[in-house]
Structure formats: C-alpha cells, structure tokens
Design a protein around this motif. Sequence first.
Motif, mmCIF file in Angstrom:
data_model
loop_
_atom_site.group_PDB
_atom_site.id
_atom_site.type_symbol
_atom_site.label_atom_id
_atom_site.label_comp_id
_atom_site.label_asym_id
_atom_site.label_seq_id
_atom_site.Cartn_x
_atom_site.Cartn_y
_atom_site.Cartn_z
ATOM 1 N N TRP A 69 51.580 21.154 27.902
ATOM 2 C CA TRP A 69 52.808 20.572 27.328
ATOM 3 C C TRP A 69 54.025 20.908 28.180
ATOM 4 O O TRP A 69 54.957 20.105 28.277
ATOM 5 N N LYS A 70 54.011 22.098 28.791
ATOM 6 C CA LYS A 70 55.172 22.491 29.611
ATOM 7 C C LYS A 70 55.343 21.570 30.817
ATOM 8 O O LYS A 70 56.418 21.492 31.394
ATOM 9 N N THR A 71 54.273 20.859 31.196
ATOM 10 C CA THR A 71 54.391 19.918 32.321
ATOM 11 C C THR A 71 54.960 18.572 31.848
ATOM 12 O O THR A 71 55.218 17.684 32.662
ATOM 13 N N LEU A 72 55.108 18.417 30.547
ATOM 14 C CA LEU A 72 55.485 17.107 29.999
ATOM 15 C C LEU A 72 56.935 17.028 29.528
ATOM 16 O O LEU A 72 57.372 16.001 29.033
ATOM 17 N N ARG A 99 58.300 29.553 24.325
ATOM 18 C CA ARG A 99 58.060 28.538 25.352
ATOM 19 C C ARG A 99 58.423 27.138 24.882
ATOM 20 O O ARG A 99 58.744 26.275 25.709
ATOM 21 N N LEU A 100 58.349 26.882 23.566
ATOM 22 C CA LEU A 100 58.575 25.509 23.087
ATOM 23 C C LEU A 100 59.945 25.304 22.434
ATOM 24 O O LEU A 100 60.340 24.184 22.169
#
Length: 284
Positions: A69-72, A99-100
């Motif tokens: 998800w961090k790549t998105l 992180r989110l």
Amino acid sequence: MQRQQRVVAIHDISCFGRCSLTVALPIISSAGIECSVIPTAVLSTHTGGFTGFTYRDLTEDITPIVDHWKTLDLRFDGIYTGFLGSFEQIDIVSDTFDRLRDEGTLIVVDPVMADNGRLYSIFPENFPTGMRKICSKADVIIPNITEACLLLGEKYVEGPYTKEYIEGLLRKLSAMGPKKVILTGVFFDTEKLGAAAYDAETDRTDYAFRDCIPGYYHGTGDVFGSATVTALISGKSLAEANRIAVNFTVDSILRTRDAKTDIRFGVDFESGIPKLLRALGIRR
Ligand code: PXL
C-alpha cells in the motif's frame, strides 16, 4: 460534491457468525464510505459458543500488505481496529497506524479482549498491556466495562454503576491518550442499558440508553463499533454517533430476539441499514 471517504478496517474475518469484518464491511460501505480491509486472521466461525472452529493466523501478512500500500500513495480518513489475532499483532498494528495515518486520519480502537469480567480465554494474561499501547495512539476508543478495567489495571466491578464511577473510568481512559472514549455496557439500574460518550476537549459525557434486553447476543460490540465509525466518518458528533450506534445495535438485537435466531449466529443488523442511513441523514 464531497470527496468519498475511505476507512481501513483491521479485524479478523470470521467466515460465519456475523462479527468483525463481515459486520464492519457492510455497515461502513452502506453509508457510501469506501472500506478497505486488513484481515488479522481467518476463522470458520467466531470463538463465542462454537467448538471446532478453524483459525488461520495472518500476522505475517500484515506488514507486506502495508508495504504494498505504501507504494500506492493511499490516504485513509479512518483506521478502525478490533479483534487482533495474536499478541505480536499489537506491535504490528501500532506500526501500521504510524505508516497509514496522516493529520486527517481518525484512529478508532475497539480493544476487543474481554466481557462479563473475564479476559477471553484465547488471549494471554499480558494482552491488556499490549492493548493499552494501541489505545494510547487512538483518537477514539470503544471498550466495554470489563475491557476498561483491564486497560486501567483495575478490579472489575459488577453493576449497576454510579455516574461518578462511569465518569471516573472515562476520564482515566482518556488520560491514556484518546481524546474521545465511548464506554459500552453502562447501566445505572436494571431497566436501561446503553453507552457513555466522553469528550476530553469539552470534558462532557453524553449517555444513550434503551430498555435492557436480557441475554447475550454475539457480535453486538462489532455492530456498535462499526456504526460508531460510520457515523463519525460521516461527520456526526461523538454524542450523535453514540446515540445512532446504540439505536442501531438495540434494534438489531430486538429483531434477532423476535426471530428466535441462534444467538451464536450474530444479530440481524442488515434489515436496519435503511433506518441507519436515515439517522445519518443519507436519503436514498
Ligand atoms: O466480536 C468480537 C470477536 C471478533 N472476532 C472473533 C471473536 C470475537 C468475539 O468473541 O471470537 C474471532
């Protein structure tokens, strides 16, 4: 038009029995909120009253899901967590919050671990210490009275309760970090049961009560938590969200009682969704 809101629900998926993700997803989605999920475990049923259920722990999957998800470049208006599948997941979920989240993300933690004075037998004795850690990072927490006592390291007290006792618990819970606390299972007499919503910013407590219904209905904490998250993300105040969630949950219990459904199968919240949407001011 307002941008569509997005929430991530971090719970187990109990394939049958209406709790956790099978409750959070439909309720949150029904209000037009996008609901992403991080499943913490997959069970054939929940653990309340069934024997022989399957249990697949997904602890190892959480970090890779978040890494992807961090790549998105995703952003979340809310993070809602409840039943966690293992003690190790506490640190991972705590890390996932960091992180989110961004400055606009509402973090709601339902510290699912106990009821009726007892820690669920599947959890180790030190589980409340871990739960306390993630509650301290939340904006809103939704414990029942047993969970509140475990979080505070206090002895469980049976009700009926006094206003002083309940508001004392709320203030102490809020001092752990969350500005807003909703305490469920509150009763001052045997007639009425409900929940108390405390906002530390105004130092105000609002109560919502309905007639007490005897018996134990499974999954109602998740129905309540999901409705609360839905109402808060839809822009309702804490007091309104509490009232909406109490009514939605009690109506669901009443339908289930009248239908004489096996209480392990969860409550009929589905039929209450149109009324929930009207309470939220969403007309179809
Ligand atoms: O409703 C909370 C919950 C969620 N998930 C599982 C459970 C429970 C409560 O017992 O067993 C698997």
